[in-house]
Design a protein around this motif. Structure first.
Motif, short mmCIF file in Angstrom:
data_model
loop_
_atom_site.label_atom_id
_atom_site.label_comp_id
_atom_site.label_asym_id
_atom_site.label_seq_id
_atom_site.Cartn_x
_atom_site.Cartn_y
_atom_site.Cartn_z
N UNK A 13 0.81 -1.21 0.00
CA UNK A 13 0.00 0.00 0.00
C UNK A 13 0.85 1.26 0.00
N UNK A 14 2.04 1.20 0.60
CA UNK A 14 2.93 2.35 0.61
C UNK A 14 3.64 2.55 -0.72
N UNK A 15 3.50 1.59 -1.61
CA UNK A 15 4.10 1.73 -2.94
C UNK A 15 5.55 1.31 -3.01
N UNK A 16 5.95 0.38 -2.14
CA UNK A 16 7.35 -0.06 -2.14
C UNK A 16 7.68 -0.99 -3.30
N UNK A 17 6.66 -1.53 -3.97
CA UNK A 17 6.89 -2.46 -5.06
C UNK A 17 6.38 -1.87 -6.37
N UNK A 18 7.22 -1.91 -7.40
CA UNK A 18 6.82 -1.42 -8.72
C UNK A 18 6.02 -2.50 -9.44
N UNK A 19 5.40 -2.12 -10.56
CA UNK A 19 4.65 -3.08 -11.35
C UNK A 19 5.57 -4.19 -11.86
#
Length: 106
Positions: A13-19
């Protein structure tokens, strides 16, 4: 066990992983043998919504469940030589030889 999935979901949810990282993580799912830990439906649904935002497309619940399952697995398995976590190697775009993370080294 759900607390571990909650930590993983929090990172997602924090956006630590890219697509790209998520796609690479998901590609490892079929390689996991034995008993797989499965997240609670509520966590799976939250992950599905976040994945829809990341990919700008619809995402099935099965895909979200598999991503969470592999993220949990990759946060608990180290490379037998380098001792690096599987997730760290995926995030750093290293070449993944899945069998190197299966060996119980300790």
């Amino acid at each position: 066990m759900d607390s571990e999935f909650e930590d993983i979901l929090d990172k997602l949810l924090k956006g630590e992983y890219s697509a790209r990282t998520i796609r690479k993580v998901h590609s490892q799912e079929k390689k996991i043998r034995g008993v797989k830990n499965v997240p609670h439906y509520d966590l799976e649904e939250t992950a599905r919504k976040k994945l829809e935002e990341i990919f700008n497309a619809g995402v099935h619940s099965k895909y979200a469940r598999e991503v969470l399952t592999v993220l949990e697995y990759s946060n608990n398995h180290n490379h037998y030589k380098t001792d690096a976590l599987l997730i760290d190697d995926i995030v750093n775009h290293k070449r993944i030889v899945f069998n190197n993370y299966l060996i119980e080294y300790r």
